[in-house]
Design an enzyme around this catalytic site. Structure first.
Site, mmCIF file in Angstrom:
data_model
loop_
_atom_site.group_PDB
_atom_site.id
_atom_site.type_symbol
_atom_site.label_atom_id
_atom_site.label_comp_id
_atom_site.label_asym_id
_atom_site.label_seq_id
_atom_site.Cartn_x
_atom_site.Cartn_y
_atom_site.Cartn_z
ATOM 1 N NE ARG A 194 -4.079 -0.084 1.623
ATOM 2 C CZ ARG A 194 -4.156 1.097 2.172
ATOM 3 N NH1 ARG A 194 -3.371 1.398 3.186
ATOM 4 N NH2 ARG A 194 -4.994 1.986 1.723
ATOM 5 C CB CYS A 206 16.147 -4.939 -5.737
ATOM 6 S SG CYS A 206 17.305 -5.940 -4.836
HETATM 7 N N1 LLP Z 1 -17.580 -4.153 -2.260
HETATM 8 C C1 LLP Z 1 -16.992 -3.936 -3.441
HETATM 9 C C2 LLP Z 1 -17.747 -4.125 -4.661
HETATM 10 C C3 LLP Z 1 -15.657 -3.503 -3.492
HETATM 11 O O1 LLP Z 1 -15.092 -3.268 -4.666
HETATM 12 C C4 LLP Z 1 -14.932 -3.322 -2.293
HETATM 13 C C5 LLP Z 1 -13.535 -2.890 -2.317
HETATM 14 C C6 LLP Z 1 -15.582 -3.598 -1.078
HETATM 15 C C7 LLP Z 1 -16.908 -4.001 -1.106
HETATM 16 C C8 LLP Z 1 -14.899 -3.459 0.251
HETATM 17 O O2 LLP Z 1 -14.496 -2.140 0.478
HETATM 18 P P1 LLP Z 1 -13.830 -1.727 1.888
HETATM 19 O O3 LLP Z 1 -14.922 -1.782 2.939
HETATM 20 O O4 LLP Z 1 -12.757 -2.699 2.180
HETATM 21 O O5 LLP Z 1 -13.329 -0.361 1.646
HETATM 22 N N2 LLP Z 1 -6.599 -2.191 -2.319
HETATM 23 C C9 LLP Z 1 -7.176 -0.933 -1.909
HETATM 24 C C10 LLP Z 1 -8.656 -1.055 -1.649
HETATM 25 C C11 LLP Z 1 -9.417 -1.557 -2.824
HETATM 26 C C12 LLP Z 1 -10.871 -1.692 -2.521
HETATM 27 C C13 LLP Z 1 -11.528 -2.439 -3.605
HETATM 28 N N3 LLP Z 1 -12.906 -2.690 -3.391
HETATM 29 C C14 LLP Z 1 -6.447 -0.434 -0.677
HETATM 30 O O6 LLP Z 1 -5.538 -1.110 -0.226
HETATM 31 O O7 LLP Z 1 -6.735 0.633 -0.174
#
Ligand code: LLP
Length: 445
Positions: free
Chosen positions: A329, A360
């Protein structure tokens, strides 16, 4: 650094989580180590469950993309939550954990035929259909299998919310979902109703992640219910379920002020009731899909300090034994974290250093310019708020094995994910016959 969940400091000046001394955890399990505070994870699940299901007809769907292993599936199931999977791999994990298929929601903007079949055969609860091609694929496969499948349609409501702001236009330009504004959403409804093996149960949207403002959720509810009204007028179809996605933000570093889970429920539930009334629709079942706000605050990562490089007058780089391979992240999003020295919690912070990973890659920095006590090799660094989107985004860059993960609860630490071995790294490697080293033995000479 903010002590969250069950974190505290013991008399030895060590960071404690789940009543376990993190310095001992590092010694016992090695580092880097993902540590999951089970009490916090369960408490977040319960907060969602109570805030939503006690007040209205609702399901809380844990977003597995934030953190998923077999043991996590068990925790989620025990807490009464449903599970959102976005790939065959996540579904496979849920199946292997014995997670009830009647509680699985299957997402994804490009589900393969194999993944759709896997979902149909497993008898999952709902497909969240992203596009019209998927509708047709699903219809064909369901009719071949003689099944009816229940779906929600993923729509793009024209709202995009991020940490501190949100925009109400422009979100049509997204790889996800059917846009209301372009007419594709209505086309999706019409097609879904026409297809004999598809049952359209409701609508879905997800407006973003790490969101600190709540009004966008009420706006999304209004936009989707207004659309549901238009769809009813156009086709007679009546919405049964409304899924407003996930996205609630969490505390990572100073300045972050996320709303409470209860505040989210108190925004969403009245809004859905209000707009259902306003558009003369039955109040739909409310679905939410939190990931980060459950897993994120429940996890810390432990590292061991190695090389310390001071460039006089410029900067001190403190390298740890992990980095972008276990937490992408900071490198990917410039994400900010706090950290502490787990074995020096009583020592005053006096030195500004930057915590570097071991890959690296110059961009492999965990935290820039953080004030810490004087550091030496073998000190243990703890980075909180690392439960979500760390392990699930981990890689083997530089052929670094992925860390182990443990749960901690009431002084008990248990392994839920083994540390990868070097053998794991080469498990799928193949040397074609022609590249095999010719072994010349005495006999063959
Ligand atoms: N529902 C859908 C359709 C989603 O695309 C996501 C997250 C969630 C639920 C859950 O969202 P949350 O409550 O976790 O915010 N890799 C990124 C975050 C990507 C989120 C993708 N979708 C990060 O590390 O910040």
């Amino acid at each position: 650094m903010l002590l969250q969940g069950t974190m505290r400091v013991n008399d030895a000046g060590h960071l404690v989580i789940g009543d376990c001394d993190t310095v001992e955890l590092a010694r016992e399990f090695g580092t880097p180590l993902y540590v999951l505070d089970e009490q916090t994870f369960r408490a977040k699940c319960r907060a969602y469950y109570q805030a939503f299901t006690a007040k209205t007809n609702a399901d809380v769907i844990y977003a597995g993309k934030s953190l998923l292993t077999l043991a996590i599936c068990r925790l989620v199931e025990e807490e009464g939550l449903c599970l959102d999977v976005v790939s065959g791999g996540e579904l496979f994990t849920a199946i292997k954990a014995g997670f009830p298929m009647s509680r699985i929601y299957f997402h994804g903007n490009n589900k393969s035929v194999e993944e759709l079949l896997m979902g149909i055969e497993a008898g999952i609860h709902r497909f969240i259909v992203d596009n019209i091609r998927e509708l047709y694929l699903l219809q064909n496969l369901a009719s071949q299998k003689g099944r009816q499948v229940d779906i929600l349609l993923r729509l793009t409501p024209g709202i995009e919310a991020h940490t501190h702001d949100y925009i109400k236009t422009g979100q049509i330009d997204s790889k996800f979902g059917l846009a209301i504004a372009t007419g594709q959403a209505m086309e999706g409804v019409r097609e879904a109703l026409r297809l004999t093996n598809i049952r359209l149960r409701g609508l879905h949207c997800h407006i973003g992640s790490q969101i600190f403002e709540l009004e966008p959720y009420a706006d999304a509810a209004r936009i989707l219910l207004q659309f549901a009204r238009e769809a009813k007028d156009a086709t007679g179809w009546e919405i049964e379920e409304l899924n407003l996605g996930g996205g609630l933000g969490i505390y990572y570093a100073e300045g972050d002020r996320p709303p409470e889970i209860a505040d989210l429920a108190e925004t969403i539930i009245p809004a859905v009731h209000k707009y259902a009334r306003e558009f003369s629709l039955p109040v739909p079942k409310i679905l939410v899909e939190p990931g980060r706000s459950i897993a994120g605050p429940s996890g810390i990562t432990l590292y061991t300090v190695g090389t310390i490089k001071t460039i006089p007058g410029i900067r001190t780089y403190v390298s740890v034994d992990g980095g972008m391979t276990d937490n992408l992240r900071p490198a990917l999003y410039g994400a900010r974290y706090e950290a502490c020295v787990a074995n020096k919690m009583h020592m005053p912070s006096s030195h500004t250093v930057s915590l570097a990973g071991k890959c690296c890659e110059s961009g492999d920095m965990l935290i820039w310019d953080i004030i810490m006590p004087p550091l030496e090799p073998d000190d243990i660094i703890a980075v909180p708020s690392t439960g979500a989107y760390t392990y699930t985004m981990a890689s083997n860059y530089n052929r670094i094995p992925r860390p182990a993960m443990i749960t901690v609860l009431n002084g008990q630490a248990e392994l839920i994910l083994k540390r990868e071995s070097y053998d794991d790294l080469i498990r799928n490697d193949i040397i074609p016959e022609r590249l095999m080293r010719k072994v010349t033995t005495e006999a063959s000479k």
